[in-house]
Every structure is written in structure tokens, then in C-alpha cells.
Write a protein that holds these residues in place. Structure first.
Motif: not given
Length: 511
Positions: A335-339, A345-347, A398-405, A428-429
Motif C-alpha cells: 500500500q505505501p508504494l501503490a499510493l 503518476a498524477i503529479a 496520461n489522464k486515463t493512466l492516472c486512474h489510481p490502481a 508499471r503504469k
């Protein structure tokens, strides 16, 4: 003559992003420190004692996941660990790049060197030998849920240790046993806990995130440089970068970005004063410190998370010799890495968003006062019209890829593992976002340089070497040509770090 780089001794405590990059990208050799081996042997003795006592300990005398309640007898211990690697090696998708796999090997060895995993030093030495001999396991990129760690990818990484699976050596894919034989490395026979110690961790997502953070720093500095070129090309107003303005807001990244822009534009005679050309610039110029700065602050957060994880013990259970404790928990949870990956990615996508808007201002004559699409013979020539289309496409992707996993979770192992991080997907994304951003910045770089062909006023201290670097590779646009080649040239200068290096020789910029 360059001084030889010494081996990096792994302790489980002192790995940095800098040393990570030295090993992963520049093939610095690695070994286990003497102190690490002492601690690992003490922990290993604890495992031996637990097995001899017949105690029920997860992963040592039991099955895995939902099978944690199934007790395994001592005679089947080695088979249990071997079966774990085989059964969990079920990844799919294209193989991970070499540098990602090298990062996984390094980080797993460093985590095990901490001495809480109960694995013999000889097993980790074999992993280190493979790393030093550049024997890289074939690791499929998909199949990890990011809790219970990166089980499938790490199983693929670990199979070659027992002489199974596939590896790549000097670009050639082969059976692991063949590569080990050629290198004179003996396969290991796993004992109690050791298979689990190898695959129960976050090292795939940690490797990907580490590489993304390293890439991100270069892109943030490149973005400031290219944005400064656009400010010059459009006769922008650097008064908006005055230190007093940014100090009263107080955000570190904003203050740093404004300082970078002042350094890059120092001595420029292409910029203007308020009211000289316009009273104030559009947001994509005026708010560069606020936007780039916020992304820098996010980068620092991701960097902090990554550097902590580089030296983390992430398997389960962990053994604490001093307190005679075996603790089953969830340090493998990503979780720490995922967030951090989703946030980064958003930034970084936002850096692309504002860059594309600056490119639009460069090619749009109604906004720039420059020739339409930066060509002198519009109509017959289209100039850089379609470069902005490409940038817009990449920004949208990139806007699509920024949906959080990290907001997703699917239960697994018969609902025993009922919340997972999807950290491997997030990391990965993130790299795809960075790939797209690199091209978006390259497009702005090409267009800004072309816009600077108009007029002969002196450029800034940092923008001048950036312009000259591109012009050594790419002549000004006079007739229409294949635009993708221009993008490729600029992309290479950004991606390789040559752009930032050229600028840093003349001025100081930082994240």
C-alpha cells in the motif's frame, strides 16, 4: 584515470537511490557484508531450532495462504519450498526490462541481508553472484496483486537459484541451469522458510518505483528548462517568478521552481517587463512555479517512501532473535508504494498537461504573435501543426493512466488475502506516464527552439545551452519534414539526461 568503484556491501540498512542506480544501471558489483552474514546465520539457527521443536510456524512448518492451517512434516520441508517457487511462477505478459529485474535482485538481497528472514547467507550469495555475472531471470510483467508481496514475479526471479526457469545473458534467452553452469554457479537446494523468504516481498514494485523516482527527477529539471525556453520565445514576464511572491506562500517546490526559472533566464534579453508587451502572462507561463512546484513536492514524497522501502524487511513471518519472537504480519503489503506511485503518476501527468498548453501557445498565432505553426510558408507547409496533436493525444492518454490502481482490491487465496494494493499495476503504469511525458516535453522543446529562431536577442544563462544542444542535433525547420524524427531527437536528449547536464554546466537548478 578513473578510480575503480568498490563493491557495494549489502547490510540491509544503507542502500540509497544513488547506489541502487549504480548497481542497476552501471553494473556495480555487490556482496553481503560480514555483519549481515552474522545476523543472517543467527536468524537461520532460530529456524533450525523451530523445525527441530516441531512448532507450528507459518511458512516454516505449514502451507501457504489459505493452506496456513495445514501442517507439513519435517521430511517434506525442502519439497515444500521448491514447490512454492514452481507453483507461484505463473506470471504473464512481456518480460520486465533488465534494469527492473536487476533492481528486484538487488532489493531482495538487501532485504534478506537485514537478518530477519531466516534464510542462509549462501542462498543470498547465489542471488548476488547471478547479479554480478549479469544473469537476469526472465520475469513476466503481469500477475502481481501487490500484497503477499510480488509473489509471481519474485517466484520467476527465484527459480533460477534452484536451476529452473529462464534467464537472459548478454541478450540471449536460455535455460537457467545452462547459464549457471557456464558461470560456474551451483544451484541451491532450498531448506525450511527459504522459498518463502525469497518471494514474499515488494521488490518488483519497489524496483519500478525506484527507477520512476530517478527518471522523475531528470524530467522535472528538464521541464523547468524547456518551460523557460517557452517563456523567452513568447516574451514572457519573469517578474512572476520574484522570490518574495513565492516565499509568502511557502511551498518548497514552488520556491525551488521559481529560483530555477530565475537562474535559467538570467541575462536574457528576450523576456519582458509587466506592461511592456502585456500586463501579465497566461497561467501556463505565469503559474509554472505553482504547477511544477507541486509536482516536485509530490516527487519528494515518493522519494521518501522509496528510500524507506529500499531497506525494508518485507516478508512474512519475520524472526526476531533477540526477543525469541516469530511474528506473522503483513509487511509484504504494497500500500505505501501503490499510493506513492499513483500520486507521482498524477503529479508527472500534470507536468505534461501544462507543457502541452505551452506548446499550443507556441504554435497558435493568435496567442503567440509568431508565424502559424512556426512555419514561414503556411499553407504549402504545415510546420509543427501536428506536433501539438501528438502532445494532446499523449496528455489525454496520461489522464486515463492516472486512474489510481490503489483504489482497487480483489480478494484472493480463498478470501484469506482479502485486501490487496495493486502496487505493481500502479508502478508499471507510472512508467508509461513517464514515457508519454518525455515525448510531450520533447515536443515543447522542439517548438520552443523553433520559436526562438525569430529575433536575435540574447538568451538566458540556462536556456542558451539547452537551445544550442538541440540545434547541434536538429537544424531549424525551413521545409516540412517527418516530425517524428524531430521528436525522437529531442526525446533522446531529455531521456539520456544530456539536456539537464548541459544546463547544469552553466547554472544551478534543483528539485
Amino acid at each position: 584515470m578513473m578510480k575503480p568503484v568498490s563493491r557495494l556491501s549489502l547490510t540491509g540498512e544503507h542502500l540509497t537511490l544513488e547506489s541502487f542506480e549504480e548497481v542497476v544501471r552501471h553494473y556495480r558489483s555487490v556482496d553481503l557484508s560480514a555483519n549481515a552474514k552474522v545476523q543472517m546465520n543467527r536468524c537461520r539457527q532460530m529456524v533450525t531450532d523451530l523445525v527441530a521443536q516441531g512448532r507450528t510456524i507459518y511458512g516454516i512448518t505449514t502451507g501457504f495462504g489459505k493452506f496456513s492451517d495445514t501442517v507439513i512434516n519435517q521430511q517434506q520441508t525442502a519439497e515444500l519450498q521448491r514447490n512454492l517457487l514452481r507453483s507461484h511462477a505463473c506470471g504473464v505478459g512481456g518480460p520486465l526490462p533488465e534494469e527492473v529485474v536487476r533492481g528486484m535482485m538487488l532489493l531482495r538481497a538487501n532485504a534478506l541481508a537485514k537478518g530477519y528472514s531466516g534464510i542462509r547467507p549462501s542462498v543470498v550469495d547465489t542471488l548476488v553472484q547471478m547479479l554480478n555475472h549479469r544473469i537476469h531471470p526472465v520475469v513476466p510483467s503481469q500477475g502481481s496483486l501487490g500484497a503477499s508481496g510480488d509473489l509471481a514475479p519474485l517466484a520467476h526471479m527465484s527459480l533460477p537459484l534452484i536451476g529452473e526457469g529462464e534467464v537472459i545473458v548478454n541478450g540471449q534467452r536460455m535455460q537457467a541451469r545452462t547459464a549457471l553452469d557456464q558461470a560456474g554457479i551451483a544451484p541451491v537446494a532450498l531448506e525450511a522458510k527459504e522459498g518463502l523468504a525469497l518471494i514474499n516481498g515488494t521488490q518488483m514494485m519497489a524496483s519500478l518505483l525506484s527507477l520512476a523516482v530517478i527518471r522523475g527527477k531528470n524530467l522535472l529539471l528538464a521541464a523547468d528548462t524547456i518551460a523557460a525556453m517557452t517563456v523567452e520565445a513568447l516574451g514572457g514576464i519573469p517578474h512572476a517568478f520574484h522570490p518574495l511572491l513565492h516565499q509568502v506562500r511557502g511551498h518548497r517546490g514552488q520556491i525551488t521552481t521559481a529560483a530555477n526559472l530565475r537562474h535559467l533566464l538570467a541575462d536574457s534579453r528576450r523576456v519582458t517587463q509587466p506592461g511592456e508587451k502585456r500586463v501579465q502572462d497566461a497561467y501556463s507561463l505565469r503559474c509554472i512555479p505553482q504547477v511544477h512546484g507541486a509536482s516536485k513536492d509530490t516527487w519528494h514524497y515518493a522519494c521518501q517512501v522509496t528510500e524507506t522501502e529500499l531497506n525494508a524487511a518485507t516478508d512474512n513471518p519475520l524472526l526476531f532473535v533477540e526477543g525469541d519472537e516469530v511474528i506473522s504480519g503483513g509487511n509484504f503489503h504494497g500500500q505505501p508504494l501503490a499510493l506513492a506511485a499513483d500520486f507521482l503518476a498524477i503529479a508527472m501527468a500534470e507536468i505534461g498537461n501544462i507543457s502541452e498548453r505551452r506548446t499550443e501557445r507556441l504554435v497558435n498565432p493568435q496567442l503567440s504573435g509568431l508565424p502559424p505553426f512556426l512555419t514561414r510558408n503556411g499553407g504549402l507547409h504545415s510546420g509543427y501543426m501536428i506536433l501539438q496533436y501528438t502532445a494532446a493525444s499523449l496528455v489525454s492518454e496520461n489522464k486515463t493512466l492516472c486512474h489510481p490502481a490503489s483504489v482497487d482490491s480483489i480478494p484472493s487465496s480463498a478470501n484469506q488475502e482479502d485486501h490487496v494494493s495493486m502496487g505493481s499495476i500502479a508502478t508499471r503504469k507510472l512508467h508509461q506516464v513517464l514515457d508519454n511525458l518525455t515525448h510531450v516535453l520533447a515536443i515543447e522543446y522542439v517548438c520552443a527552439a523553433q520559436a526562438l529562431e525569430s529575433g536575435d536577442k540574447k538568451m538566458g544563462k540556462g536556456t542558451s545551452p539547452a537551445y544550442e544542444l538541440l540545434r547541434r542535433q536538429l537544424p531549424p525547420l525551413t521545409d516540412d519534414r517527418e516530425g517524428h524524427r524531430d521528436i525522437e531527437q529531442a526525446t533522446e536528449l531529455i531521456q539520456s539526461g544530456k539536456l539537464v547536464q548541459a544546463v547544469m554546466k552553466e547554472t544551478t537548478i534543483s528539485v
